[in-house]
Design an enzyme around this catalytic site. Structure first.
Site, short mmCIF file in Angstrom:
data_model
loop_
_atom_site.label_atom_id
_atom_site.label_comp_id
_atom_site.label_asym_id
_atom_site.label_seq_id
_atom_site.Cartn_x
_atom_site.Cartn_y
_atom_site.Cartn_z
N ARG A 23 28.44 65.08 22.89
CA ARG A 23 28.33 66.54 23.01
C ARG A 23 29.63 67.18 23.52
NH1 ARG A 23 22.96 68.89 23.61
NH2 ARG A 23 21.80 67.89 21.95
N ARG A 27 28.65 73.90 24.99
CA ARG A 27 28.66 75.15 25.76
C ARG A 27 29.49 75.12 27.04
NH1 ARG A 27 22.30 75.42 25.39
NH2 ARG A 27 22.83 73.23 25.54
N ARG A 36 30.48 80.19 18.78
CA ARG A 36 29.00 80.16 18.72
C ARG A 36 28.45 81.58 18.62
NH1 ARG A 36 24.38 80.19 18.18
NH2 ARG A 36 22.70 79.07 19.23
N ASP A 73 23.80 68.66 13.80
CA ASP A 73 22.69 68.31 14.67
C ASP A 73 21.79 67.29 13.98
OD1 ASP A 73 21.53 69.42 17.42
OD2 ASP A 73 19.86 68.83 16.13
N TYR A 148 10.43 64.68 16.81
CA TYR A 148 10.59 66.14 16.78
C TYR A 148 9.77 66.75 15.64
CZ TYR A 148 14.29 66.01 20.29
OH TYR A 148 15.00 65.85 21.47
#
Ligand code: CP3
Length: 339
Positions: A23, A27, A36, A73, A148
């Site tokens: 990652r 952010r 973003r 992703d 998921y």
């Protein structure tokens, strides 16, 4: 020019381990947040090649990491099976939930069209990377993606997915095969576009009985790697069965992975002594230590480097970097590793 990560994956042990972070495009970087903010939503962002390429390169420009990981992703693959995926701002991924009945009628769509923009991102990055930096492509492993899909998003204990394995084993097996086969096409596309290493993220490989681990983690992972090799893709594959504990060993022996990414809960000495001889290992700093910084960070960095001294080793975290991590801590880590 040689690429130190490719060397390590070929079994070479350099003086200092190469480093990249899971990652690493994210952010905690102001330049990431800036790009973003120009995207309509997270999925759109992942499918915008210029934007995705830009953020893939940001951590390389800033820290000089030895690898860039494609920005995308693991939850794009359900789209190739006709499922809806979206991200609720501030909450996380959402998908329409999946029942055993739904699984019987699922079909793989045109992976190359639906995820074509990701191939373009790989090509763009591949053309812009420094000659010593390795480009890593990736996908989620079938079990993690399946959880998921069945739960309709993240969940505390993956209860519905785990129950489905016991209650509808044939539906679960079909779902894992479909995800695996779609993933092979996706990774073939990434490899042909310029990904030099492929990584499989199995974030939920923890907490299951051994036979279930064979069925939902090992078998589908092997299916992907066999599929890649059959398609003539010979890139090294890093497997990350997060939380697998001692089952890391069977995973290493039976799936066909080239190297293993270790989570921070796995005992480093156990790993060095019990995982297949010579197999390159990646890991395994606790992301919380990176959050803490200071002396704890230096001490843990040193401990991990010496724990893996007898192995080809790539320095990394045991899981993804969190948005609150100060940039100076990342700088401190990189400087410490490079001595
Ligand atoms: O830098 C990199 O590592 C490459 C890009 C990457 C992302 N996600 C970008 C991302 C990779 C390799 C992933 C993998 C991923 N995605 C996993 C497996 C690894 C793991 O962390 O266990 C999983 C389970 C996902 C699913 C996912 N994506 C969740 C649960 C979330 C929301 C949680 C969160 O952190 O907000 C995401 C969103 C996501 N994927 C972000 C990034 C940078 C943050 C979202 C944003 O920028 O708005």
């Amino acid at each position: 020019m040689t690429k130190i990560i490719l060397d390590v994956l070929n079994g070479v042990r350099p003086k200092r381990p190469p480093v990249w972070l899971m990652r690493q495009a994210g952010r905690y970087l102001p330049e990431y947040r800036q790009v973003r903010a120009t995207a309509k939503n997270f999925i759109d962002f992942c499918l915008s090649p210029e934007k995705a390429a830009a953020v893939t390169l940001q951590p390389i420009d800033r820290f000089g990491f030895d690898a860039a990981i494609l920005f995308a992703d693991i939850l794009l693959i359900p789209m190739t099976l006709g499922r809806k995926v979206w991200f609720e701002p501030g909450e996380g991924p959402r998908l329409d939930t999946l029942t055993a009945d739904d699984i019987r009628t699922l079909e793989i769509g045109s992976v190359e069209d639906i995820l074509g923009p990701v191939g373009e991102t790989v090509s763009i990055v591949s053309g812009r990377l420094p000659g010593t930096t390795t480009l890593i492509g990736f996908a989620g492993s079938p079990w993690t993606v399946a959880t998921y899909m069945i739960e309709g998003g993240g969940s505390k204990d993956r209860w519905n997915a785990r129950r489905m394995y016991w209650q509808h084993p044939e539906a679960m097996a079909r779902l894992l095969d479909l995800i695996a086969d779609s993933t092979v096409r996706y990774l073939v596309m990434q490899a042909r576009a310029g990904a030099e290493v492929l990584k499989l993220f199995d974030s939920w490989a923890e907490g299951m009985p051994p036979q279930m681990f064979n069925d939902v983690v090992i078998r589908p992972t092997k299916r992907i790697i066999d599929g890649l090799r059959a398609a003539g893709i010979d890139q090294p594959v890093i497997g990350f069965p997060k939380g697998a504990g001692i089952s890391y060993r069977r995973y290493a022996e039976q799936t066909g992975v080239t190297a293993l990414a270790l989570d921070h809960g796995l005992d480093a000495d156990w790993a060095v002594n019990n995982l297949p001889e010579g197999m390159p290992l990646q890991g395994q700093l606790d992301p919380a230590v990176l959050g803490a910084g200071g002396q704890a960070l230096d001490a843990e960095t040193d401990r991990i480097i010496s724990a893996f001294e007898s192995r080809p080793h790539i320095f990394n975290l045991g899981h993804g970097i969190t948005p609150d991590v100060p940039i100076e801590h990342v700088q401190q880590l990189v400087e410490r590793i490079r001595g």
